[in-house]
Design a protein around this motif. Structure first.
Motif, mmCIF file in Angstrom:
data_model
loop_
_atom_site.group_PDB
_atom_site.id
_atom_site.type_symbol
_atom_site.label_atom_id
_atom_site.label_comp_id
_atom_site.label_asym_id
_atom_site.label_seq_id
_atom_site.Cartn_x
_atom_site.Cartn_y
_atom_site.Cartn_z
ATOM 1 N N PHE A 56 60.962 21.132 53.995
ATOM 2 C CA PHE A 56 61.621 22.355 53.507
ATOM 3 C C PHE A 56 60.524 23.627 53.615
ATOM 4 O O PHE A 56 60.900 24.352 54.025
ATOM 5 C CB PHE A 56 62.123 21.962 52.006
ATOM 6 N N VAL A 57 59.340 22.922 53.245
ATOM 7 C CA VAL A 57 58.433 24.033 53.148
ATOM 8 C C VAL A 57 58.247 24.584 54.744
ATOM 9 O O VAL A 57 58.091 25.837 55.023
ATOM 10 C CB VAL A 57 57.052 23.668 52.697
ATOM 11 N N ALA A 58 58.015 23.730 55.547
ATOM 12 C CA ALA A 58 57.832 23.856 57.221
ATOM 13 C C ALA A 58 59.042 24.555 57.622
ATOM 14 O O ALA A 58 58.791 25.767 58.465
ATOM 15 C CB ALA A 58 57.427 22.541 57.750
ATOM 16 N N ASN A 59 59.883 24.301 57.345
ATOM 17 C CA ASN A 59 61.347 25.086 57.659
ATOM 18 C C ASN A 59 61.409 26.375 57.379
ATOM 19 O O ASN A 59 61.807 27.304 58.148
ATOM 20 C CB ASN A 59 62.836 24.297 57.261
ATOM 21 N N ARG A 70 69.421 30.825 53.121
ATOM 22 C CA ARG A 70 69.876 31.755 52.014
ATOM 23 C C ARG A 70 68.607 32.437 51.521
ATOM 24 O O ARG A 70 68.687 33.559 51.099
ATOM 25 C CB ARG A 70 70.644 30.874 50.863
ATOM 26 N N ILE A 71 67.454 31.738 51.555
ATOM 27 C CA ILE A 71 66.291 32.165 50.888
ATOM 28 C C ILE A 71 65.851 33.373 51.866
ATOM 29 O O ILE A 71 65.574 34.560 51.393
ATOM 30 C CB ILE A 71 65.292 31.044 50.706
ATOM 31 N N ILE A 72 65.870 33.188 53.105
ATOM 32 C CA ILE A 72 65.473 33.895 53.999
ATOM 33 C C ILE A 72 66.320 35.021 54.049
ATOM 34 O O ILE A 72 65.745 36.506 54.265
ATOM 35 C CB ILE A 72 65.343 33.291 55.734
ATOM 36 N N ARG A 73 67.533 35.135 54.192
ATOM 37 C CA ARG A 73 68.457 36.258 54.203
ATOM 38 C C ARG A 73 68.132 37.193 52.758
ATOM 39 O O ARG A 73 67.925 38.342 52.862
ATOM 40 C CB ARG A 73 69.969 35.618 53.696
ATOM 41 N N ASN A 80 69.467 17.823 50.407
ATOM 42 C CA ASN A 80 70.252 19.015 50.176
ATOM 43 C C ASN A 80 69.379 20.247 50.280
ATOM 44 O O ASN A 80 69.866 21.540 50.536
ATOM 45 C CB ASN A 80 71.309 19.140 49.428
ATOM 46 N N LEU A 81 68.126 20.241 50.165
ATOM 47 C CA LEU A 81 67.016 21.093 50.175
ATOM 48 C C LEU A 81 67.271 22.261 51.275
ATOM 49 O O LEU A 81 67.087 23.371 51.356
ATOM 50 C CB LEU A 81 65.774 20.974 50.194
ATOM 51 N N TYR A 82 67.371 21.454 52.842
ATOM 52 C CA TYR A 82 67.504 22.296 53.902
ATOM 53 C C TYR A 82 68.663 23.474 53.979
ATOM 54 O O TYR A 82 68.502 24.449 54.697
ATOM 55 C CB TYR A 82 67.809 21.464 55.179
ATOM 56 N N GLN A 83 69.601 23.261 53.335
ATOM 57 C CA GLN A 83 70.706 24.137 53.238
ATOM 58 C C GLN A 83 70.128 25.416 52.709
ATOM 59 O O GLN A 83 70.896 26.357 52.820
ATOM 60 C CB GLN A 83 71.863 23.620 52.517
#
Length: 614
Positions: A453-456, A599-602, A592-595
C-alpha cells in the motif's frame, strides 16, 4: 364514341396518378438512402487537445490507451479546452480505455475547473480557461451536420521545428577582463558588432489566410498552448559592453514576438542584473508582443558586476507574486542570460528557486577559456543551477553572433509545459513521511500488504531530490527511522527501500510515533516543500495521540490517518488534519487497503490545487 373517349381519359389519368405516386415513393426511397449513407467519422490521437480543433461540435473516434496519465485532463464533467479530448472522454465515463466514438461540443470558458479521479484518470484543477467542452455518446442530434474532416487551428511551424541544436566547440581565446569585470572586453575577431544576418528572424507565425483578418484583431490574446509566466534575467554588467547589450535586447524582442504574448498565453517580464537586480517590467505590465518589444527597446544598461545568483534570489522572492501578475496555475520559468560567467555563486539561489517551482534555464555566451577559469567562482555553475542536467535547460553559445540560433529551440522548450520538471504540482512538491504500525496484531503477512500500500502510494509521485521526497518510520512501543527524506532520490530506490523494510512486532504507541516522525523526519524537511504525514495503524493506541497530533498540525504537517481492522475511528479523526472526512480513512480488512490509493491521491491533489502555487 363518347364512352370510349371517357374511358381513354380515365386511363390516362390513372396512369398519371400511378406515375406520380411511384415518383413520390422513389423520392422517399432515395431520401432514405441518402440518409443511410455512412457518416465518415474523423479519427484523432490521444494527445489531441480540444482547443486545437476549431469546429464547435463534432464526432470523433478515439484510439485505445487514452487512459495514460501523460494525456492531461483538466476539470470534471466540463473540461478546459487544454485537455486531451479522448482523455476527458475516458474520465467522464463515455469511453473506456479501448476507445470508440464520442460527440464533443464546445461551451463557454469557466472561472474554475475542479480536478477529480474517475475511471482510472486523474484530472487536474485549473483556475480558469477561455474555452470548455463536454463529451457524450456519439448520437447525432437532429438538424446538426457534423464535419467528416476536422478543422485545426494553425500551428506555429517555426517554433515547432526540431529541437536539435549542436553546440560548437569553443576554440577562440577571448580577452576576458578576469578579476576586473568592470573592463569592457573586445571581440577576438576585431570586427564591429552588427546584428547578425538572420537575427531579426521572420517568424511567419500568422498563416497567409489569416492576414486579412489581422486588422480586425490587432492585439493577440496570446497562444493558449504556451500558457507560462516567464522572467528573463538579462546581463547588464560592464563586461558585456554596449554592442553586446544591444544584441541581447534584440534577442529579447525576437523572443517576445515568437512567444505571442497575451493574457490567454505566455506573459513575460524582464529583470536586469549587474551589482544588484532590478525589475524593468513584470508579468502584468505589457500583455501583448507589440508593447513588450517597445518596452525592451527602451531598456538601458546598468553596469557593474555580473551577480546572477543575487538576481535569481531576487526573482524567487519578488517576481512571481500575485501582485506582479503571477497566475498561479501557469508554470513559472526564469531564463538567465550570462556573458561568460557570473561573478557570484548561483547554486544555492537556484536550488531555492527550483524548490519554489521555478523552471531555471541558463544561456551562457562566450564562456571562459583555459587561462580564465581561475576567475570562475563556481565551476560547472550551469549544471548546479538548472532544473535538470539533461541538456534541456541549458544552452551554450560560442559567440554573441550565434545567440539568435537559440531562439526557436528556447521558445519550443519553455512552451513544452509537460517537460517543465520544476513546475510545482501535487505530485512533485512534497516531503511525504509514512508512519507505519509494526505492532504484533498486524502480523507478517498483513505487514507486507501494508508495505505494498505504501509502495502504491509512492509510485504515484514524481520522486527526486528536487521533486517529491519520501521517508518512513516504523513503530511499536518504540520507533525506528527506516529511511529519511535525503536517503533516496529516485522512485526505483524508494520502492526498493520500502520492499526491504523488516517487520518489527510489539505494542502500539501511536502518539509517540507521531512525535518521533516530527523530530526525525519533518525536522529535516525543506522549507518550500509541502509536508505530508500518512499514518497507517490497525488498532487503538496505548498512549495519547491528541497532543502529538496537535503539534503536527501546528507545524504545518498535513496528516492522513489510515485505519485497518481494529483501529478506532475517533482516534483516526483526532490524528487527521481538518476536515477529518478528507484526511481519515478506514478499511475493514488489510486486503482492501489498495482501494484507498486513488482517493488519497485525489484528496492530496484537490487540496494542493485549492492553494496558491507559489
Amino acid at each position: 364514341m363518347g364512352t370510349v373517349v371517357l374511358t381513354m381519359k380515365a386511363s390516362v389519368i390513372e396512369m398519371f396518378l400511378v406515375l406520380l405516386v411511384t415518383g413520390i415513393h422513389s423520392n422517399k426511397e432515395m431520401t432514405k438512402k441518402i440518409k443511410r449513407l455512412k457518416f465518415n467519422v474523423p479519427q484523432i490521437n490521444c494527445d489531441v487537445k480540444a482547443g486545437k480543433i476549431i469546429n464547435p461540435e463534432f464526432i470523433v473516434k478515439c484510439p485505445a490507451g487514452c487512459q495514460d496519465p501523460k494525456y492531461h485532463v483538466y476539470g470534471t464533467d466540463v473540461y478546459a479546452s487544454y485537455s486531451s479530448v479522448c482523455g476527458a472522454a475516458v474520465h467522464s465515463g463515455v469511453l473506456d480505455n479501448s476507445g470508440g466514438k464520442i460527440l464533443v461540443r464546445k461551451v463557454a470558458g469557466q472561472s474554475g475547473y475542479k480536478g477529480s479521479y474517475s475511471n482510472g484518470v486523474q484530472s487536474l484543477s485549473l483556475p480558469r480557461w477561455r474555452e470548455s467542452f463536454i463529451v457524450s455518446e456519439s448520437k447525432p442530434q437532429k438538424g446538426v451536420t457534423y464535419p467528416s474532416a476536422l478543422t485545426y487551428s494553425s500551428s506555429k511551424s517555426p517554433a515547432a521545428k526540431a529541437d536539435l541544436w549542436s553546440t560548437p566547440t569553443y576554440t577562440s581565446s577571448q580577452n576576458r577582463p578576469g578579476a576586473n569585470p568592470g573592463v569592457q572586453r573586445q571581440d577576438s575577431s576585431g570586427a564591429a558588432f552588427q546584428k547578425p544576418v538572420g537575427a531579426d528572424v521572420s517568424l511567419g507565425f500568422v498563416p497567409k489566410e489569416e492576414l486579412s483578418t489581422q486588422s480586425l484583431e490587432p492585439v493577440s490574446l496570446g497562444d493558449p498552448n504556451c500558457k507560462v509566466d516567464l522572467s528573463f534575467l538579462i546581463d547588464g554588467s560592464s563586461s558585456i559592453g554596449k554592442r553586446r547589450f544591444r544584441i541581447q535586447k534584440q534577442f529579447l524582442a525576437d523572443i517576445a514576438q515568437a512567444l505571442d504574448i497575451g493574457p490567454a498565453g505566455p506573459l513575460m517580464g524582464v529583470v536586469q542584473y549587474g551589482d544588484n537586480p532590478a525589475t524593468h517590467f513584470n508579468l502584468r505590465t505589457h500583455t501583448n508582443s507589440r508593447d513588450l518589444k517597445t518596452a525592451i527597446e527602451k531598456i538601458t544598461q546598468r553596469g557593474g558586476l555580473a551577480n546572477a545568483g543575487r538576481a535569481i534570489s531576487f526573482v524567487t522572492k519578488n517576481f512571481f507574486s500575485k501582485a506582479n501578475g503571477n497566475r498561479g496555475g501557469s508554470p513559472n520559468v526564469a531564463v538567465v542570460l550570462v556573458d561568460g560567467w557570473p561573478t557570484d555563486k548561483v547554486e544555492e539561489a537556484s536550488r531555492l528557486a527550483r524548490e519554489s517551482g521555478i523552471n531555471i534555464f541558463f544561456i551562457t555566451i562566450e564562456g571562459a577559456v583555459e587561462n580564465e577559469k581561475q576567475y570562475v567562482l563556481e565551476p560547472n555553475f550551469v549544471n548546479k543551477a538548472v532544473c535538470r542536467t539533461n541538456g534541456f535547460y541549458s544552452f551554450h553559445v560560442q559567440s554573441w553572433f550565434g545567440l539568435h540560433k537559440t531562439l526557436q529551440p528556447l521558445v519550443k522548450r519553455v512552451c513544452d509545459t509537460e517537460r517543465l520538471a520544476c513546475s510545482k504540482t501535487c505530485l512533485n512538491s512534497a516531503d511525504i513521511g509514512f508512519v507505519i504500525d509494526g505492532s504484533s496484531s498486524v502480523g507478517t503477512g498483513n505487514f507486507r500488504t501494508v508495505l505494498q500500500f505504501v509502495a502504491n502510494l509512492s509510485r504515484e509521485f514524481e520522486i527526486s531530490d528536487t521533486d517529491t521526497r519520501v521517508g518512513a518510520v516504523q513503530y511499536t512501543y518504540e520507533q525506528r527511522l527506516e529511511f529519511g527524506f535525503d536517503k533516496y532520490s529516485s522512485k526505483a530506490d524508494v520502492l526498493n527501500a520500502i520492499k526491504r523494510v523488516g517487520y518489527w512486532s510489539g505494542g502500539t504507541s501511536t502518539g509517540a510515533a507521531i512525535s518521533y516522525a516530527l523530530e526525525q523526519l519533518f525536522q529535516k524537511s525543506k522549507p518550500n516543500k509541502r509536508k505530508l504525514m500518512i499514518l497507517i495503524t490497525d488498532g487503538r493506541s496505548y498512549d495519547d495521540v491528541r497532543i502529538p497530533a496537535l503539534a503536527a498540525h501546528l507545524k504545518g504537517v498535513i496528516t492522513y490517518a489510515v485505519g485497518v481492522a481494529w483501529a478506532a475511528q475517533e482516534e483516526l479523526e483526532v490524528i487527521a488534519t481538518h476536515p477529518a472526512r478528507d484526511h481519515s480513512f478506514f478499511a475493514d480488512d488489510f486486503d482492501n487497503l489498495y482501494q484507498y490509493v486513488p482517493r488519497i491521491i485525489r484528496n492530496i491533489c484537490t487540496e494542493f490545487n485549492s492553494q496558491p502555487r507559489n
